[in-house]
Design an enzyme around this catalytic site. Structure first.
Site, PDB file in Angstrom:
ATOM      1  N   ILE A  69     -59.287  41.007 -40.334  1.00 27.94           N
ATOM      2  CA  ILE A  69     -58.597  41.727 -39.274  1.00 27.94           C
ATOM      3  C   ILE A  69     -57.567  40.820 -38.616  1.00 27.94           C
ATOM      4  CG2 ILE A  69     -60.248  41.123 -37.452  1.00 27.94           C
ATOM      5  CD1 ILE A  69     -59.901  43.990 -36.380  1.00 27.94           C
ATOM      6  N   GLY A  90     -84.042  46.880 -38.686  1.00 28.42           N
ATOM      7  CA  GLY A  90     -83.713  45.636 -39.363  1.00 28.42           C
ATOM      8  C   GLY A  90     -83.900  45.728 -40.862  1.00 28.42           C
ATOM      9  N   LEU A 149     -80.574  54.681 -40.226  1.00 33.54           N
ATOM     10  CA  LEU A 149     -79.442  54.324 -41.084  1.00 33.54           C
ATOM     11  C   LEU A 149     -80.024  54.018 -42.461  1.00 33.54           C
ATOM     12  CD1 LEU A 149     -76.396  53.622 -41.395  1.00 33.54           C
ATOM     13  CD2 LEU A 149     -77.002  51.264 -40.799  1.00 33.54           C
ATOM     14  N   CYS A 209     -81.454  50.414 -37.819  1.00 34.19           N
ATOM     15  CA  CYS A 209     -81.680  51.678 -37.146  1.00 34.19           C
ATOM     16  C   CYS A 209     -81.670  51.465 -35.644  1.00 34.19           C
ATOM     17  CB  CYS A 209     -83.030  52.262 -37.576  1.00 34.19           C
ATOM     18  SG  CYS A 209     -83.250  52.397 -39.371  1.00 34.19           S
TER      19      CYS A 209
END
Length: 588
Positions: free
Chosen positions: A290, A76, A50, A2
């Site tokens: 990636i 966390g 979150l 968060c």
């Protein structure tokens, strides 16, 4: 994971809740699933959420327990929260949620600030005691989760990001000359508590700060790995201990109420994570790699290696290919996502990777930290035969971007400091007791400072820019303790990370273990040309840059005339180092 913010006032002064409200939008990407604010008079907390554990509103923050007289904001994940919850229930505590946040609240009530020693995970939190007005700030052992501070007479503010503090206002945004010296010398690392801005500091890792109602405070470090040999063990015993502890660390980091993926670079570290998850029976594991366009004679991807791992373990693999059309716009966006200037070209790669990964999962495991705890970098072997007394000098010769005396020809006189503060910082670290050898001392310094304020911060900033939680099993503190105690010769074996390579043998494909060490290839930054070079030139010639006048014009002109030859000791592009700092300062 968060974003947290808060203000603590002393005496009879009330906290400015509007300042908290101004901070929260700057934290929205870290917590896109909700927000909250608690007004406790002298103290106010804000939170962006979150949802990872307990997706219900019972897990919302700031979280208050009126019966206990406590309010907490937390960023966390505490991986052993279920075990702690059961222990606390045995002491008579009841719970209204299934969140790890509530476990922190009850654990603080039971054990006070010492509760941090019981948490396995990554965290930055603030707990307010309603009756005494005491506020306790804490940060995890390896500094995985950030906490920035801005102090002024009668008040302290904190936040998960530096830009959030700037949004609140009243921050001295002058350049810290000592921090600038570190940025130019110590490979762009600014050790805590400093930041590049004079008015912002950061709580160091493994630190608890207790602030009383009158503004007095105490601060203590509650953990440090011991780089000494407490027991005699064979190489095989060390190998087994590393494998077992990493296996446990990976398993711990699967705790979530949402799916967990893996960032798979194709190197040993992330491949080992995938192998251990497969060994534990994880099905349908999602992995992501990636790659970029080639440039300057360098390949832009390592798909050949990541494909081997994905195929062997049957993962749902995503190759993310980045062309110039996405790369250029991502440069400024990446700079905006930085809480502090970070020169590594990896930042752009992680920013773009996180953007795509966040469309699939909300949590990933990542291989960051293995090089710093298992001696995987090029500057460790030269220290193997250096005496403990000469270690600081040898380390500086290998790691520093430039010697102190070079700065007189690169920075304008008003930005110079007389003392070689970066060298002195290293000497003081190497001079501390413990850390039996030069390699031990270097690994201790890197794991406590460089790791925190480069790789770990990079991953946190870039993943959280898209509300993606990154978990780093190599920084499980119990694994770090094992690695720290392991003899340096076992870590330096096999061209670095020897004991880790031995632990991976039989689980990870040999062609991954035995490949040459690779780095996240981002040719577009390592080799500056075209639109990126134009962006660099514009940043260094901008009116704000001219007014600030950090760098000598003749130094800047020389770099622009030959943008890709002048390199730092470790091969970083000097021109990019200057431009990145200016772009960040102009952004914020």
């Amino acid at each position: 994971m968060c974003g947290i913010a808060g203000e603590i006032c002393y005496g009879d002064r009330r906290a400015d809740t509007e300042a908290i409200r101004r901070m929260l939008p700057r934290l929205e990407s870290r917590g896109p699933d909700g927000d909250g604010l608690w007004d406790g008079g002298r103290i106010a907390f804000g939170h962006r959420r979150l949802k990872i554990i307990d997706l219900s509103e019972a897990g919302a923050q700031p979280m208050t327990d009126e019966r206990l007289g406590l309010t907490v904001v937390f960023n966390g994940c505490v991986y052993n929260y279920r075990e702690l919850r059961e222990e606390l229930a045995g002491h008579g505590y009841t719970f209204v949620s299934t969140s790890d946040t509530e476990v922190i609240l009850k654990a603080y009530h039971r054990w006070g600030a010492d509760c941090v020693s019981r948490f396995l995970g990554m965290f930055a939190f603030a707990v307010a005691e309603h009756d005494t007005g005491t506020v306790t700030l804490a940060r995890d052992r390896l500094g995985i989760k950030p906490m920035y501070l801005a102090e002024s007479p009668g008040r302290l503010r904190f936040a998960s990001t530096l830009p959030a503090l700037l949004a609140a206002g009243g921050v001295d945004t002058g350049i810290d000359k000592v921090a600038l010296h570190h940025y130019m010398t110590f490979h762009s690392v600014v050790p805590a508590p400093r930041t590049i801005l004079s008015g912002v500091r950061k709580l160091p890792p493994a630190t608890v700060r207790v602030i009383r109602a009158d503004g007095t405070s105490t601060e203590r470090v509650y953990w440090e790995a011991s780089f000494t040999r407490p027991v005699a063990a064979t190489g095989q015993e060390w190998t087994e201990a590393v494998r077992d502890k990493l296996r446990q660390a990976v398993e711990r980091r699967m705790v979530a109420d949402v799916p967990v993926g893996v960032l798979l670079s194709g190197g040993l570290d992330s491949s080992f994570i995938v192998a251990l998850l497969a060994e534990q029976g994880q099905k349908g594991l999602t992995t992501f790699s990636i790659g970029f366009d080639s440039g300057g004679g360098e390949s832009g991807d390592e798909f050949a290696y990541s494909d081997i791992v994905a195929k062997q373990f049957g993962t749902e693999h995503h190759q993310i290919r980045i062309g110039q059309d996405r790369f250029l716009p991502a440069v400024q966006r990446t700079v905006a996502a930085m809480s502090e200037p970070m020169v590594s070209h990896d930042c752009i790669a992680f920013n773009l990777l996180s953007e795509d990964v966040a469309r699939h999962v909300k949590v990933v495991q990542s291989g960051q930290g293995a090089d710093e705890i298992f001696a995987g970098y090029s500057w460790y072997p030269p220290l193997a035969h250096v005496s403990r007394e000469a270690a600081a000098e040898a380390y500086a010769a290998e790691f520093f971007d430039r010697p102190h005396h070079d700065l007189a020809g690169q920075l304008n006189p008003e930005w110079l400091v007389d003392d070689d503060v970066s060298r002195r910082f290293v000497e003081e670290s190497f001079g501390r007791p413990g850390a039996a050898t030069a390699v031990d001392a270097a690994l201790r310094l890197d794991s406590q400072v460089m790791l925190v304020d480069d790789p770990v911060k990079r991953v946190d900033n870039m993943t959280m820019a898209f509300g993606l939680e990154a978990r780093v099993p190599f920084l499980d503190h119990e694994l770090v303790e094992i690695a720290a105690a392991c003899p340096p010769e076992l870590k330096l074996a096999h061209d670095g990370k020897g004991v880790l390579k031995d632990a991976a043998r039989g689980l990870v494909p040999d062609e991954i273990i035995d490949r040459p060490k690779g780095y996240f290839p981002v040719p577009g930054i390592r080799h500056l040309e075209g639109p990126v070079l134009d962006m660099v030139r514009d940043a260094l010639h901008a009116p704000a840059a001219r007014d600030r006048a950090l760098f000598r014009p003749e130094y800047v002109d020389a770099l622009l005339a030959d943008p890709n030859t002048p390199r730092t000791t470790l091969g970083a592009n000097q021109l990019w180092q200057l431009a990145l700092l200016e772009m960040w300062l102009q952004q914020w």
